[in-house]
Design a protein around this motif. Structure first.
Motif, PDB file in Angstrom:
ATOM      1  N   LYS A 125       0.840  -1.209   0.000  1.00  0.00           N
ATOM      2  CA  LYS A 125       0.000   0.000   0.000  1.00  0.00           C
ATOM      3  C   LYS A 125       0.869   1.250   0.000  1.00  0.00           C
ATOM      4  N   PRO A 126       0.367   2.329  -0.643  1.00  0.00           N
ATOM      5  CA  PRO A 126       1.115   3.590  -0.622  1.00  0.00           C
ATOM      6  C   PRO A 126       0.841   4.379   0.651  1.00  0.00           C
ATOM      7  N   ALA A 127       1.833   5.143   1.084  1.00  0.00           N
ATOM      8  CA  ALA A 127       1.652   6.024   2.240  1.00  0.00           C
ATOM      9  C   ALA A 127       2.440   7.300   2.004  1.00  0.00           C
ATOM     10  N   LEU A 128       1.909   8.395   2.550  1.00  0.00           N
ATOM     11  CA  LEU A 128       2.576   9.696   2.466  1.00  0.00           C
ATOM     12  C   LEU A 128       2.763  10.215   3.883  1.00  0.00           C
ATOM     13  N   LEU A 129       3.964  10.667   4.191  1.00  0.00           N
ATOM     14  CA  LEU A 129       4.248  11.134   5.554  1.00  0.00           C
ATOM     15  C   LEU A 129       4.795  12.552   5.525  1.00  0.00           C
ATOM     16  N   ARG A 130       4.551  13.246   6.621  1.00  0.00           N
ATOM     17  CA  ARG A 130       5.067  14.610   6.758  1.00  0.00           C
ATOM     18  C   ARG A 130       5.962  14.669   7.989  1.00  0.00           C
ATOM     19  N   VAL A 131       7.098  15.315   7.833  1.00  0.00           N
ATOM     20  CA  VAL A 131       7.998  15.531   8.972  1.00  0.00           C
ATOM     21  C   VAL A 131       8.100  17.031   9.181  1.00  0.00           C
ATOM     22  N   ASP A 132       7.863  17.495  10.434  1.00  0.00           N
ATOM     23  CA  ASP A 132       7.852  18.945  10.645  1.00  0.00           C
ATOM     24  C   ASP A 132       9.127  19.425  11.352  1.00  0.00           C
ATOM     25  N   GLY A 133       9.101  20.689  11.724  1.00  0.00           N
ATOM     26  CA  GLY A 133      10.283  21.318  12.294  1.00  0.00           C
ATOM     27  C   GLY A 133      10.639  20.811  13.674  1.00  0.00           C
ATOM     28  N   ALA A 134       9.712  20.070  14.301  1.00  0.00           N
ATOM     29  CA  ALA A 134      10.012  19.470  15.596  1.00  0.00           C
ATOM     30  C   ALA A 134      10.443  18.013  15.437  1.00  0.00           C
ATOM     31  N   GLY A 135      10.517  17.550  14.208  1.00  0.00           N
ATOM     32  CA  GLY A 135      10.868  16.156  13.965  1.00  0.00           C
ATOM     33  C   GLY A 135       9.691  15.210  14.115  1.00  0.00           C
ATOM     34  N   LYS A 136       8.487  15.782  14.210  1.00  0.00           N
ATOM     35  CA  LYS A 136       7.301  14.934  14.361  1.00  0.00           C
ATOM     36  C   LYS A 136       6.899  14.354  13.006  1.00  0.00           C
ATOM     37  N   ILE A 137       6.623  13.057  13.002  1.00  0.00           N
ATOM     38  CA  ILE A 137       6.250  12.372  11.758  1.00  0.00           C
ATOM     39  C   ILE A 137       4.755  12.062  11.805  1.00  0.00           C
ATOM     40  N   GLU A 138       4.038  12.453  10.773  1.00  0.00           N
ATOM     41  CA  GLU A 138       2.608  12.172  10.712  1.00  0.00           C
ATOM     42  C   GLU A 138       2.272  11.555   9.365  1.00  0.00           C
ATOM     43  N   VAL A 139       1.287  10.659   9.395  1.00  0.00           N
ATOM     44  CA  VAL A 139       0.776  10.122   8.132  1.00  0.00           C
ATOM     45  C   VAL A 139      -0.190  11.142   7.547  1.00  0.00           C
ATOM     46  N   VAL A 140      -0.025  11.475   6.280  1.00  0.00           N
ATOM     47  CA  VAL A 140      -0.991  12.337   5.591  1.00  0.00           C
ATOM     48  C   VAL A 140      -2.089  11.424   5.066  1.00  0.00           C
ATOM     49  N   SER A 141      -3.258  11.528   5.677  1.00  0.00           N
ATOM     50  CA  SER A 141      -4.350  10.641   5.285  1.00  0.00           C
ATOM     51  C   SER A 141      -4.859  11.011   3.897  1.00  0.00           C
ATOM     52  N   PHE A 142      -5.102   9.987   3.083  1.00  0.00           N
ATOM     53  CA  PHE A 142      -5.669  10.215   1.757  1.00  0.00           C
ATOM     54  C   PHE A 142      -7.190  10.403   1.835  1.00  0.00           C
ATOM     55  N   GLU A 143      -7.767  10.103   2.994  1.00  0.00           N
ATOM     56  CA  GLU A 143      -9.220  10.136   3.107  1.00  0.00           C
ATOM     57  C   GLU A 143      -9.715  11.557   2.875  1.00  0.00           C
ATOM     58  N   ASN A 144     -10.626  11.704   1.949  1.00  0.00           N
ATOM     59  CA  ASN A 144     -11.235  12.998   1.621  1.00  0.00           C
ATOM     60  C   ASN A 144     -10.214  14.052   1.213  1.00  0.00           C
ATOM     61  N   LEU A 145      -9.049  13.635   0.804  1.00  0.00           N
ATOM     62  CA  LEU A 145      -8.037  14.594   0.364  1.00  0.00           C
ATOM     63  C   LEU A 145      -8.409  15.079  -1.048  1.00  0.00           C
ATOM     64  N   LYS A 146      -8.594  16.387  -1.165  1.00  0.00           N
ATOM     65  CA  LYS A 146      -9.004  16.952  -2.455  1.00  0.00           C
ATOM     66  C   LYS A 146      -7.873  16.733  -3.472  1.00  0.00           C
ATOM     67  N   HIS A 147      -8.259  16.341  -4.666  1.00  0.00           N
ATOM     68  CA  HIS A 147      -7.222  16.026  -5.650  1.00  0.00           C
ATOM     69  C   HIS A 147      -7.810  16.033  -7.046  1.00  0.00           C
ATOM     70  N   THR A 148      -6.945  16.123  -8.025  1.00  0.00           N
ATOM     71  CA  THR A 148      -7.292  15.802  -9.405  1.00  0.00           C
ATOM     72  C   THR A 148      -6.240  14.827  -9.886  1.00  0.00           C
ATOM     73  N   LYS A 149      -6.483  14.217 -11.031  1.00  0.00           N
ATOM     74  CA  LYS A 149      -5.497  13.255 -11.520  1.00  0.00           C
ATOM     75  C   LYS A 149      -5.503  13.237 -13.037  1.00  0.00           C
ATOM     76  N   VAL A 150      -4.430  12.750 -13.583  1.00  0.00           N
ATOM     77  CA  VAL A 150      -4.373  12.538 -15.023  1.00  0.00           C
ATOM     78  C   VAL A 150      -3.703  11.188 -15.254  1.00  0.00           C
ATOM     79  N   THR A 151      -4.336  10.410 -16.117  1.00  0.00           N
ATOM     80  CA  THR A 151      -3.777   9.094 -16.430  1.00  0.00           C
ATOM     81  C   THR A 151      -3.028   9.171 -17.748  1.00  0.00           C
ATOM     82  N   LEU A 152      -1.836   8.642 -17.759  1.00  0.00           N
ATOM     83  CA  LEU A 152      -1.030   8.704 -18.968  1.00  0.00           C
ATOM     84  C   LEU A 152      -1.683   7.837 -20.048  1.00  0.00           C
ATOM     85  N   PRO A 153      -1.540   8.231 -21.300  1.00  0.00           N
ATOM     86  CA  PRO A 153      -2.242   7.498 -22.362  1.00  0.00           C
ATOM     87  C   PRO A 153      -1.755   6.064 -22.474  1.00  0.00           C
ATOM     88  N   ASN A 154      -2.679   5.218 -22.895  1.00  0.00           N
ATOM     89  CA  ASN A 154      -2.329   3.815 -23.072  1.00  0.00           C
ATOM     90  C   ASN A 154      -1.312   3.650 -24.189  1.00  0.00           C
TER      91      ASN A 154
END
Lengths: 366, 394
Positions: A125-154
């Motif tokens: 599974k894919p995961a995205l994490l954020r590390v901040d200025g205090a060294g805190k690591i958080e998972v960036v949840s994909f749930e309800n994350l606003k996005h657009t996408k483009v699929t490369l042509p076949n």
């Protein structure tokens, strides 16, 4: 800002050609559900903190509108030792079960974003994490994350065989410039290194055809060598792409020449040595001069002055010495670098491998 | 999920919950929490760890106050248990919820089967004022059934002869492979058993099919092109007249974390380089009978690339694709297609797309070693048509 392949290389400079075409996929805006990513590979930031994330398995680029998810942490990024083990623990597994695929720095908050694949096989599974200025690591949840996408042509298909097509397009690097996202990739069948571009926002998709990019450093035209790292760069106020290939030519292409249906000859401005593969490159300024900092599989981190990029004599004949063209110096203090991005005006952020694991380190720019 | 089904799949903590004495300064605990792991029968992502019996005041306070992640981590955590049975200091990321007098923790990623986790409930007195006994348990999903180790089922090209400028191999596996370091498990041995140095192209993300059952390894094209520096200095990775062995070592880990069932060797003899572009004029088409479902077959004078043969060749009737079952055999020198429907009269053509390549990457009318400055570039979708006629009905 991509994964290091640990294998070193054993050949000398190779000319490179990539095909370039504009993406013809259908963009889909999806505001309600989060991105349904099957994998996560290269990352790059676009305008207003939009994070482009490549789903290499699905040949799809997601534009993640981080919004509030980019806020809340302490500004900056603090180094974290054995970050692979901490990420693994956060994801409920062992460090052997994760693979870090990229590292980028948010242009405003200066927080680090790290893409990771968790698990093996098809259940990974894919995961995205954020590390901040205090060294805190958080998972960036994909749930309800606003996005657009483009699929490369076949890929082209003759249409006779309905069996599942095993052909896949690997995405090796991305960069955003002047309203367009550039995407380098390589197919797992035909040997064709592709450089694609797509306008952002992904409201309208282009219907381009492929353009081949050549550089002529061996006295004969070369085809199809993959681009491993590239970035947009302005030379004499003209937008260019500077690209690095295997073993290790550095090549410049004017962006304006990358038109569908044409053939583009790039200019080799440096041969940086054999048995080597570029990983990442960033630009920075120090003491009034500009430099390209490039991490490599076996030749360490190179500091390359850019003031000769405009006037460098094109390399058109085989280089008989170990290196040629624009000279570089190796940054001795930076070893084992697997991912690299610019943190701020004075530091670079890197993932470096040690016996204890993968460390997130901020290093003063050389 | 029904209560009965949930009950059927409820797994009591692998070790008995350890109830820890409350601190002396606390009033007598009013709740007696119990930690359980609930496994969803079909959806691993819906499995969760719960602590029930937390006390009604605490449950109401948690519902009302909706603690943030930091506060939840003071109440209830689940952590990876190391091989030394020490809990990792970093709690697992997940979502919390309150259900009756239970707190439910659903990890963001499904727990690994067989891995041990420490679940620890500290109480929420700082939020509710209601004291609680501490509860701690080690929980684990059942280990996955021992899977049959994956093995190599074949390698293309299948011939035991390849040209000196051979461009790629496809390695096929019996099941999904893992994600870690593939190329390091593939080596090329010369006829003395010595490994050829760096013959292959390393690629980010690696080149797998979607099922992770086919891995593509390209030879480094710098070694495969005559005259350019890598080739002049080091020569081809392969040398004509010599025998080589492609070795797949057993340590390559499959998608279940197992090493391969066995190592795999493919030996082959190297012929002179193939520098010629493809020419469909040399292809021999055997047409089928009208009204039959006989296969149409094409024989090539040399092996073509297996992966591309499966999608870059087709049959069209009146310019529309004819769909059928495609087979490639005879060391990739024969392509056959059995149509789903009987052949009807019409204008037929075998078509080959521009992307089709032979073993050395040569395309129709365009060799891999392009030296002409007049070359117009690649056109993957170009259609090369070879008309043919059906045989009369039987």
């Amino acid at each position: 800002m991509r994964t290091k392949i640990l294998t070193t290389l054993g050949v000398v400079a190779l000319a490179g050609v990539a095909s370039y075409w504009t993406a013809a996929g259908v963009p889909v805006a999806a505001a309600d559900a989060g991105p349904q990513m099957t994998s996560i590979g290269p990352l790059t930031f676009g305008p207003d903190g939009v994070l482009f994330a490549a789903d290499t398995q699905a040949a799809t680029i997601y534009a993640l509108e981080l919004g509030d998810k980019a806020n809340g942490g302490a500004a900056g990024t603090r180094g974290v030792d054995a970050i692979d083990q901490k990420i693994a623990a956060l994801l409920g597994t062992d460090a052997k079960e994760i693979i870090v695929t990229d590292l980028v720095v948010h242009p405003r908050t200066k927080n680090a974003y790290i893409s990771v694949m968790r698990g093996q096989g098809t259940a990974s599974k894919p995961a995205l994490l954020r590390v901040d200025g205090a060294g805190k690591i958080e998972v960036v949840s994909f749930e309800n994350l606003k996005h657009t996408k483009v699929t490369l042509p076949n890929a082209p298909n003759a249409g006779t065989n309905p069996q599942r097509d095993p052909r896949q397009q690997s995405i090796t690097d991305m960069a955003f410039s002047d309203g367009r996202l550039y995407i380098a990739g390589l197919s797992n069948e035909e040997f064709a290194s592709k450089l694609r571009s797509v306008k952002y926002p992904f409201a309208t998709a282009d219907n381009g055809t492929s353009v081949e990019i050549f550089h002529g450093n061996h006295g004969q035209l070369e085809t199809r060598s993959p681009v491993y790292a590239f970035l947009p760069y302005s030379i004499n106020n003209t937008p260019h792409l500077v690209a690095a290939y295997l073993c290790t030519p550095l090549v410049k292409f004017p962006v304006a020449t990358l038109q569908p249906g044409t053939k583009v000859v790039g200019t080799t401005i440096a041969e940086l040595g054999n048995r080597n593969r570029p990983i990442d490159m960033v630009l920075y300024k120090k003491d009034g001069r500009e430099f390209l900092l490039m991490s490599n599989t076996s030749r360490g981190v190179m500091k390359i002055p850019t003031d000769g990029f405009a006037s460098a004599t094109p390399i058109t004949q085989p280089v008989k010495t170990e290196t040629g063209g624009i000279a570089y110096e190796t940054v001795a203090a930076m070893k084992g670098i697997e991912q690299l991005d610019l943190l701020d005006g004075s530091r670079t952020l890197a993932l470096s491998r040690s016996d204890a694991g993968l460390n997130l380190v901020a290093v003063a720019l050389p | 999920m029904s209560a009965q089904r949930r009950s059927a799949f409820r797994i009591q903590a692998a070790a008995a919950a350890v109830l820890l004495a409350a601190a002396c300064s606390r009033p007598a605990p009013r709740s007696n929490p119990e930690i359980i792991l609930v496994q969803h029968p079909t959806n691993p992502a819906a499995s969760y760890v719960a602590v029930k019996g937390i006390g009604s005041e605490t449950a109401q306070a948690l519902k009302r106050l909706q603690p943030g992640a930091e506060e939840w981590s003071r109440v209830f955590t689940v952590r990876v248990l190391g091989t030394d049975n020490a809990a990792n200091p970093t709690p697992i990321a997940g979502k919390y919820g309150v259900d009756g007098d239970s707190v439910r923790f659903t990890p963001l990623f499904p727990l690994d089967p067989g891995r041990k986790y420490q679940a620890r409930y500290e109480g929420a007195e700082f939020l509710s004022g209601e004291s609680s006994q501490l509860a701690e348990a080690i929980v684990a999903l059942p280990a996955a059934a021992a899977a049959e180790p994956v093995h190599v089922t074949g390698i293309f090209p299948s011939s035991d002869r390849v040209p000196e400028n051979q461009l790629r191999f496809y390695i096929h596996f019996s099941g999904p492979m893992g994600r870690r370091g593939s190329l390091e498990h593939v080596s090329l041995l010369d006829d003395r058993g010595k490994a050829v140095v760096d013959p292959f192209l390393p690629v980010d993300g690696e080149l797998w099919n979607a099922d992770r059952t086919r891995y593509t390894v390209f030879f480094d094209p710098g070694r495969q092109k005559r005259g350019i520096l890598p080739n002049r200095e080091m020569g081809f990775s392969l040398a004509a007249g010599h025998k080589y062995t492609l070795l797949i070592d057993r340590e390559w880990v499959d998608g279940n974390g197992n090493p391969l069932r066995e190592s795999y060797r493919k030996s082959f003899l190297v012929d002179a380089p193939d520098l010629a572009p493809l020419d469909p004029k040399g292809w021999k088409i055997t047409p089928p009978h009208e009204g039959s479902r006989d296969p149409v077959s094409v024989i090539f004078p040399e092996p073509l690339d297996h992966g591309l043969l499966m999608r870059a060749i087709g049959v069209r009737r009146n310019d529309a694709p004819v769909v059928g079952d495609v087979r490639v055999d005879s060391n990739e020198t024969r392509w056959t297609m059995t149509p789903n429907e009987p052949w009807r009269s019409g204008d037929y053509a075998l078509i080959a797309l521009g992307v089709l390549e032979d073993l050395a990457g040569n395309r129709i009318g365009r060799p891999f070693e392009v030296v002409s400055k007049d070359d117009k570039g690649e056109d993957d979708a170009a259609i090369n048509a070879v008309p043919f006629s059906l045989l009369p009905p039987r």
